[in-house]
Design a protein around this motif. Sequence first.
Motif, mmCIF file in Angstrom:
data_model
loop_
_atom_site.group_PDB
_atom_site.id
_atom_site.type_symbol
_atom_site.label_atom_id
_atom_site.label_comp_id
_atom_site.label_asym_id
_atom_site.label_seq_id
_atom_site.Cartn_x
_atom_site.Cartn_y
_atom_site.Cartn_z
ATOM 1 N N PRO A 86 14.983 5.138 2.322
ATOM 2 C CA PRO A 86 15.203 5.992 0.970
ATOM 3 C C PRO A 86 16.101 5.423 0.209
ATOM 4 O O PRO A 86 16.270 5.876 -1.117
ATOM 5 N N ALA A 87 16.774 4.292 0.588
ATOM 6 C CA ALA A 87 17.877 3.858 -0.220
ATOM 7 C C ALA A 87 18.095 2.398 0.257
ATOM 8 O O ALA A 87 17.928 1.988 1.396
ATOM 9 N N GLY A 88 18.915 1.626 -0.614
ATOM 10 C CA GLY A 88 19.312 0.234 -0.272
ATOM 11 C C GLY A 88 18.117 -0.795 -0.195
ATOM 12 O O GLY A 88 18.136 -1.943 0.517
ATOM 13 N N VAL A 89 16.907 -0.648 -0.938
ATOM 14 C CA VAL A 89 15.738 -1.430 -1.004
ATOM 15 C C VAL A 89 15.730 -2.297 -2.176
ATOM 16 O O VAL A 89 15.973 -1.847 -3.219
ATOM 17 N N THR A 90 15.617 -3.426 -2.215
ATOM 18 C CA THR A 90 15.145 -4.432 -3.158
ATOM 19 C C THR A 90 13.978 -5.069 -3.245
ATOM 20 O O THR A 90 13.671 -5.676 -2.201
ATOM 21 N N LEU A 91 13.108 -4.619 -4.164
ATOM 22 C CA LEU A 91 11.500 -5.093 -3.817
ATOM 23 C C LEU A 91 11.245 -5.976 -4.893
ATOM 24 O O LEU A 91 11.426 -5.697 -6.347
ATOM 25 N N SER A 92 10.775 -6.971 -4.846
ATOM 26 C CA SER A 92 10.259 -7.970 -5.684
ATOM 27 C C SER A 92 8.633 -8.509 -5.490
ATOM 28 O O SER A 92 8.119 -8.444 -4.574
ATOM 29 N N VAL A 93 8.210 -8.260 -6.697
ATOM 30 C CA VAL A 93 6.691 -8.722 -6.747
ATOM 31 C C VAL A 93 6.687 -10.243 -6.982
ATOM 32 O O VAL A 93 7.135 -10.570 -8.100
ATOM 33 N N LEU A 94 6.117 -11.126 -6.127
ATOM 34 C CA LEU A 94 6.013 -12.166 -6.179
ATOM 35 C C LEU A 94 4.768 -12.874 -6.248
ATOM 36 O O LEU A 94 3.822 -12.448 -5.665
ATOM 37 N N THR B 164 0.931 -1.263 0.059
ATOM 38 C CA THR B 164 -0.115 0.139 -0.037
ATOM 39 C C THR B 164 0.897 1.236 0.073
ATOM 40 O O THR B 164 2.265 1.005 0.047
ATOM 41 N N ARG B 165 0.282 2.411 -0.078
ATOM 42 C CA ARG B 165 0.932 3.745 -0.154
ATOM 43 C C ARG B 165 1.618 3.792 1.204
ATOM 44 O O ARG B 165 2.828 4.173 1.271
ATOM 45 N N ARG B 166 0.886 3.428 2.273
ATOM 46 C CA ARG B 166 1.544 3.601 3.480
ATOM 47 C C ARG B 166 2.738 2.743 3.798
ATOM 48 O O ARG B 166 3.513 3.247 4.322
ATOM 49 N N THR B 167 2.669 1.671 3.379
ATOM 50 C CA THR B 167 4.120 0.601 3.153
ATOM 51 C C THR B 167 5.105 1.129 2.430
ATOM 52 O O THR B 167 6.241 1.425 3.020
ATOM 53 N N ALA B 168 4.681 1.662 1.237
ATOM 54 C CA ALA B 168 5.873 2.380 0.344
ATOM 55 C C ALA B 168 6.663 3.556 1.149
ATOM 56 O O ALA B 168 7.479 3.614 0.958
ATOM 57 N N GLU B 169 5.582 4.080 1.624
ATOM 58 C CA GLU B 169 6.390 5.522 2.308
ATOM 59 C C GLU B 169 7.089 5.022 3.481
ATOM 60 O O GLU B 169 7.828 6.020 3.910
ATOM 61 N N ALA B 170 7.032 4.056 4.050
ATOM 62 C CA ALA B 170 7.871 3.569 5.237
ATOM 63 C C ALA B 170 8.921 2.701 4.762
ATOM 64 O O ALA B 170 9.806 2.507 5.802
#
Length: 288
Positions: free
Chosen positions: A110-118, A101-107
């Motif tokens: 700011p850097a060092g994140v690898t996001l995977s949609v599985l 969600t937007r709330r989770t994305a905002e949390a």
Amino acid sequence: MDPHLLRTYVTVARLASFSAAARELGYTQSAVSQHIAALEQDLGAALLTRRPVAPTPAGARLMEHAGPLLLRLDAARAEVMRMAAAPEQGLTLATTPTALTRRTAEALPPAGVTLSVLPRDEIPAAVATGAVDLGLVDGLAAPNDPLRLPDVAPLTARGVGQEPVAVLLPEGHPLARRTGLRLGDLVYARWIDAPDTGLPLAQLRAANGTAGFRPALRYDGTDLRTLAALAAAGHGLTLLPRAAAAEVPGAVAVPLTAPRVVHRTELLHAGTLRGPAAALAAQLDVRA
């Protein structure tokens, strides 16, 4: 039972070939044959027919046990390695399309994140084996009830949030002007089967306590915009979290009024959270 032999057996059975399994595992074909023979001797049963290569009844039963057994071993190895390793500075997160969600994305940091949609079914195993630090999973549930997750390994699941759900249908659909819809009235409607994007039809059947909800079209992708476009074009209905269903061009989101279910999101992790993973959990008010 030697797990190395079991992995060899699973690979041969999956590929239906001794030579293909040897190439994948980096063994000689002779070594693969010796592994299978040793496992069959240990268990006192023939596990594979040779021409064609296929599991025997005993081998098919072993395959049912092998996946969870090997996953548990991988999960145990990953957790011990995490405990011994220095805290990582980055964060790896796996999510479904509708769990972030937007709330989770905002949390997120700011850097060092690898996001995977599985796909939904792959996320618990990815967390258990250390492929990712955290997983976001979602689904239908009664208000404040936990999700039913596969028992792949000892994982901690914490609720992140819940929201109402809505049925997405074309603007010209006969039900588009309704102020609310009952799931029981939609059993025989045309549905889009999008198990890795929308809320799976199996969950609709479970929530309604009945069969039905037959798909008119199946979508195997993970892009919400594609699923929404298919629904707007009249290829079938889909059930989405209210926020994801809102403001889709050419479509109308009608709230689901019965049964009383919500879209629930949970954060999964293995072991004790540290570093950025612990910080994200704290941002989401999740007990680490």
